[in-house]
Write a protein that holds these residues in place. Structure first.
Motif, PDB file in Angstrom:
ATOM      1  N   VAL A 178     -15.856  -3.831   1.156  1.00  0.00           N
ATOM      2  CA  VAL A 178     -15.145  -2.562   1.331  1.00  0.00           C
ATOM      3  C   VAL A 178     -14.208  -2.728   2.533  1.00  0.00           C
ATOM      4  O   VAL A 178     -14.515  -2.307   3.638  1.00  0.00           O
ATOM      5  N   GLN A 179     -13.087  -3.355   2.318  1.00  0.00           N
ATOM      6  CA  GLN A 179     -12.140  -3.614   3.399  1.00  0.00           C
ATOM      7  C   GLN A 179     -11.426  -2.321   3.817  1.00  0.00           C
ATOM      8  O   GLN A 179     -11.314  -1.357   3.040  1.00  0.00           O
ATOM      9  N   TYR A 180     -10.938  -2.304   5.048  1.00  0.00           N
ATOM     10  CA  TYR A 180     -10.128  -1.178   5.509  1.00  0.00           C
ATOM     11  C   TYR A 180      -8.806  -1.159   4.753  1.00  0.00           C
ATOM     12  O   TYR A 180      -8.177  -2.210   4.540  1.00  0.00           O
ATOM     13  N   ASP A 181      -8.385   0.030   4.351  1.00  0.00           N
ATOM     14  CA  ASP A 181      -7.125   0.194   3.633  1.00  0.00           C
ATOM     15  C   ASP A 181      -5.994   0.270   4.657  1.00  0.00           C
ATOM     16  O   ASP A 181      -5.807   1.302   5.318  1.00  0.00           O
ATOM     17  N   THR A 182      -5.256  -0.800   4.820  1.00  0.00           N
ATOM     18  CA  THR A 182      -4.243  -0.875   5.871  1.00  0.00           C
ATOM     19  C   THR A 182      -2.989  -0.050   5.565  1.00  0.00           C
ATOM     20  O   THR A 182      -2.065  -0.012   6.386  1.00  0.00           O
ATOM     21  N   ALA A 188      -7.790   4.986   8.520  1.00  0.00           N
ATOM     22  CA  ALA A 188      -8.480   4.058   7.618  1.00  0.00           C
ATOM     23  C   ALA A 188      -9.968   3.985   7.927  1.00  0.00           C
ATOM     24  O   ALA A 188     -10.769   3.661   7.051  1.00  0.00           O
ATOM     25  N   ASP A 189     -10.362   4.311   9.177  1.00  0.00           N
ATOM     26  CA  ASP A 189     -11.789   4.307   9.507  1.00  0.00           C
ATOM     27  C   ASP A 189     -12.521   5.432   8.786  1.00  0.00           C
ATOM     28  O   ASP A 189     -13.662   5.249   8.331  1.00  0.00           O
ATOM     29  N   VAL A 190     -11.881   6.587   8.665  1.00  0.00           N
ATOM     30  CA  VAL A 190     -12.490   7.703   7.926  1.00  0.00           C
ATOM     31  C   VAL A 190     -12.677   7.309   6.460  1.00  0.00           C
ATOM     32  O   VAL A 190     -13.757   7.458   5.885  1.00  0.00           O
ATOM     33  N   ASP A 191     -11.611   6.798   5.870  1.00  0.00           N
ATOM     34  CA  ASP A 191     -11.657   6.364   4.476  1.00  0.00           C
ATOM     35  C   ASP A 191     -12.717   5.283   4.271  1.00  0.00           C
ATOM     36  O   ASP A 191     -13.481   5.318   3.294  1.00  0.00           O
ATOM     37  N   TRP A 192     -12.796   4.338   5.199  1.00  0.00           N
ATOM     38  CA  TRP A 192     -13.759   3.231   5.092  1.00  0.00           C
ATOM     39  C   TRP A 192     -15.192   3.742   5.122  1.00  0.00           C
ATOM     40  O   TRP A 192     -16.017   3.346   4.300  1.00  0.00           O
ATOM     41  N   CYS A 193     -15.487   4.629   6.050  1.00  0.00           N
ATOM     42  CA  CYS A 193     -16.848   5.176   6.143  1.00  0.00           C
ATOM     43  C   CYS A 193     -17.233   5.906   4.858  1.00  0.00           C
ATOM     44  O   CYS A 193     -18.354   5.753   4.349  1.00  0.00           O
ATOM     45  N   ILE A 194     -16.311   6.697   4.325  1.00  0.00           N
ATOM     46  CA  ILE A 194     -16.597   7.425   3.086  1.00  0.00           C
ATOM     47  C   ILE A 194     -16.858   6.450   1.944  1.00  0.00           C
ATOM     48  O   ILE A 194     -17.808   6.604   1.170  1.00  0.00           O
ATOM     49  N   ARG A 195     -16.033   5.412   1.844  1.00  0.00           N
ATOM     50  CA  ARG A 195     -16.218   4.436   0.757  1.00  0.00           C
ATOM     51  C   ARG A 195     -17.519   3.652   0.905  1.00  0.00           C
ATOM     52  O   ARG A 195     -18.184   3.336  -0.094  1.00  0.00           O
TER      53      ARG A 195
END
Length: 267
Positions: A178-182, A188-195
């Motif tokens: 689950v890589q960070y969406d650059t 992107a940290d919010v999105d990463w945690c949710i994913r």
């Protein structure tokens, strides 16, 4: 032994990096890998990191320290580099200026979550805790306004980022996929945690509350200095995960909540 990978992203961070490095060096827990991912700093950051590495190599804890310095395409690109290299069982991002609140923080994480009592396949997908806010000198200010719920799910972030990124320990085997969406510059940290949490639900793995403060967070940085752009981007992240109608309604509530908080502060 359960191992933690601590990733610290740096760029010309010599003013605040010392307390981050000191807090990792002080950890009494031995199973620590510390990745310092630097964006080709031109100040004294790398010198500090090299001195720290020698100190760590010579200390009783013998933490594994790896330093990488090269140009990157932003903080989330650097975080993806850390994800790729991480070899610990859990990964946590502790950036320059942020620090562990106590020398036994990682020991307490293992003890409170009873990780040694569980088969590896049953380890929680995420361990999460509380956060305190510090000023630019590292002095305690107050608890973070948003604190984690007793039982976290991916839906919890509808009410905002209720777990600070620095207090979010993800299982590395999950996080590597689950890589960070650059495409996101600030959120992107919010999105990463949710994913990560959505993947945990798919795998039927729990998210476990550590129940203590596990991070001191310096409330300064790119998100703070680019507040408007950050808010817009966070709105886009929430709309993607929670849908447009719910996101609009919740942001209306955020506005009301903010006004009420300001009125209370004035009274």
């Amino acid at each position: 032994m359960i191992r933690f990978t601590v990733v610290t992203i740096t760029y010309n961070a010599e003013r605040v990096l010392g307390r981050t490095l000191d807090s990792v060096l002080a950890q009494t827990y031995e199973g620590v890998e510390h990745l310092i991912i630097d964006g080709a700093s031109t100040d004294g950051t790398l010198t500090m990191a090299e001195v720290y590495k020698r100190q760590s190599d010579e200390s009783a804890s013998a933490h594994k320290v790896i330093i990488q310095s090269e140009p990157d395409r932003g903080i989330y690109d650097a975080m993806n580099k850390g994800l790729t290299q991480a070899s610990g069982d859990y990964i946590v991002f502790m950036n320059a200026g942020d620090f562990f609140p106590a020398a036994d923080t990682l020991e307490q994480v293992v003890r409170r979550c009873r990780l040694t009592e569980l088969p590896t396949a049953e380890w929680p997908a995420v361990l999460y805790g509380n956060t305190d806010i510090v000023d630019a000198e590292g002095r305690y200010l107050h608890p973070r306004r948003l604190q984690p719920p007793e039982q976290l799910t991916w839906r919890s972030f509808r009410m905002g980022m209720v777990v600070c990124h620095q207090a979010f320990y993800a299982r590395t085997d999950i996080a590597k996929n689950v890589q960070y969406d650059t495409r996101y510059r600030f959120s992107a940290d919010v999105d990463w945690c949710i994913r990560i949490m959505r993947e945990a639900e798919r795998l039927s793995l729990p998210l476990q509350n550590i129940g203590i403060v596990v991070a001191n967070y310096m409330e300064e940085g790119a998100t703070t200095s680019n507040h408007q752009a950050s808010l817009l981007e966070r709105y886009q992240v929430m709309q993607h995960h929670y849908g447009p109608i719910q996101t609009i309604l919740l942001h209306g509530w955020f506005v009301v909540r903010g006004v009420v908080s300001k009125i209370k502060a004035m009274l």
